[in-house]
Scaffold this active site. Structure first.
Site, PDB file in Angstrom:
ATOM      1  N   GLU A 116       3.599   8.056  -9.469  1.00 27.48           N
ATOM      2  CA  GLU A 116       2.826   7.178  -8.687  1.00 27.48           C
ATOM      3  C   GLU A 116       1.688   7.944  -8.182  1.00 27.48           C
ATOM      4  O   GLU A 116       0.509   7.887  -8.188  1.00 27.48           O
ATOM      5  CB  GLU A 116       3.399   6.318  -7.778  1.00 27.48           C
ATOM      6  N   THR A 169      -7.240   3.092  -5.818  1.00 29.74           N
ATOM      7  CA  THR A 169      -6.264   3.149  -4.698  1.00 29.74           C
ATOM      8  C   THR A 169      -6.671   4.316  -3.931  1.00 29.74           C
ATOM      9  O   THR A 169      -6.708   4.361  -2.698  1.00 29.74           O
ATOM     10  CB  THR A 169      -4.956   3.255  -4.941  1.00 29.74           C
TER      11      THR A 169
HETATM   12  N1  HSE Z   1       0.364   0.933   0.022  1.00 27.24           N
HETATM   13  C1  HSE Z   1      -0.732   1.093  -0.989  1.00 27.24           C
HETATM   14  C2  HSE Z   1      -2.083   1.041  -0.269  1.00 27.24           C
HETATM   15  C3  HSE Z   1      -0.336   0.470  -2.007  1.00 27.24           C
HETATM   16  O1  HSE Z   1      -2.224  -0.050   0.092  1.00 27.24           O
HETATM   17  O2  HSE Z   1      -3.047   1.982  -0.379  1.00 27.24           O
HETATM   18  C4  HSE Z   1      -1.256   0.686  -2.997  1.00 27.24           C
HETATM   19  O3  HSE Z   1      -1.071  -0.321  -4.226  1.00 27.24           O
END
Ligand code: HSE
Length: 307
Positions: free
Chosen positions: A128, A180
């Site tokens: 990830e 992201t």
């Molecule tokens: N928790 C992460 C974010 C999830 O919100 O950046 C990304 O899929």
């Protein structure tokens, strides 16, 4: 040669208020992986789709996760992986997590399940990290465990599977890309104490709502005063999407992970379908391409579909 075929589900990270600590798995869409154990220390990735993802293990989330596992094993073995992605990369419903989680569950199956689920989460987070620049487990954990999961800690990995009532999930995926890593960079580094109090009260309320099957409490707790006000600017017509979904009867919802997908929870299937229609109507007006899903929380996580 030992072979296994797996189905790895999409996931919704954050569940509105639980940034980086809550996630749930969806019944669909799911990626497909076919994995073979091979007698050499190699990771061979074969992409069976047209997304053009890298095949070099150190640049690919599957590779990153399996390299971490092979490091822990230190034996002369490796894996060949045929990956068919159904979950579009960059959609915000855990595409990279499905690849990484599917790969480690498959590899563990081929190795007669020598690792615990928490160890698998730790390996998959190394994959990830390649996609998002950070090790976060809020897509990986629900993908591996199924259901709704709380990530109490990343290091050491501490995952708490939560009971949840049967819930329908409507997802709309506008065909735009949000990275992201970019959506994380825009977040404020500090949070006023009064916002933190509101946020942790909602997280506790949401967890209690799931455990008690209290739909009103779930609905009241699906609020985010920290992340959503910043990130919602990235999603076309976000406020209208939410307003019309609530008017159609949704319990609540918001940005799925870092977006661009938006999800809504509903108690009944016909409500979830009405929410889908309301989302369609909002997006048809603004002329953006999108696709939608009406699905349920997936309680199984990654599954072996064929040995
Ligand atoms: N928790 C992460 C974010 C999830 O919100 O950046 C990304 O899929």
């Amino acid at each position: 040669m030992k072979v296994v075929t797996l189905s790895a589900p999409a996931t919704v990270a954050n569940i509105v208020c639980g940034f980086d600590i809550l996630g749930l798995a969806l019944n669909e869409p799911c990626d497909k992986l076919v994995m073979r154990l091979i007698p050499e220390k190699t990771i061979r990735i074969i992409n069976k789709d047209n997304y053009g993802l890298p095949v070099e293990p150190e640049k690919n989330v599957i590779g990153g996760a399996l390299l971490a596992m092979l490091k822990a094993i230190n034996e002369n073995i490796g894996f060949e992986i045929e990956s068919t992605k159904i979950i579009k990369p960059g959609s915000g419903i855990g595409s990279s997590a499905a690849s990484a989680a599917g790969a480690v569950v498959g590899a563990n199956h081929l190795l007669n399940n020598r690792f615990t689920k928490e160890e698998l989460v730790a390996f998959a987070m190394c994959g990830e990290e390649i996609a998002s620049g950070v090790k976060h487990a809020d897509n990986i954990a629900p993908c591996i465990y199924g259901g709704v999961t709380l990530i109490r800690s990343n290091e050491p990995v501490d995952i708490i599977p939560l009971h949840a009532p049967p819930l329908f999930v409507t997802v709309i995926h506008p065909q735009i890309e949000i990275k992201t890593s970019e959506a994380r960079k825009m977040l404020k580094k500090e949070v006023p104490l009064k916002d933190a109090v509101i946020q942790w009260a909602n997280i506790a309320g949401l967890v209690a709502g799931f455990m008690k099957e209290d739909y009103e409490l779930i609905s009241r707790s699906l609020h985010d005063v920290i992340i959503e006000p910043v990130r919602s600017a990235l999603i076309p017509a976000f406020a209208e999407l939410k307003k019309q979904s609530m008017a159609a009867g949704a319990l609540g919802g918001g940005i799925s992970g870092s977006g661009p997908s938006v999800f809504m929870l509903s108690r009944e299937e016909n409500t979830a379908c009405r929410v889908e229609k309301a989302m369609h109507d909002v997006y048809k007006k603004i002329g953006i391409n999108f696709n939608t899903y009406v699905t349920m929380i997936n309680t199984k996580g990654v599954t072996v579909v064929e040995n």
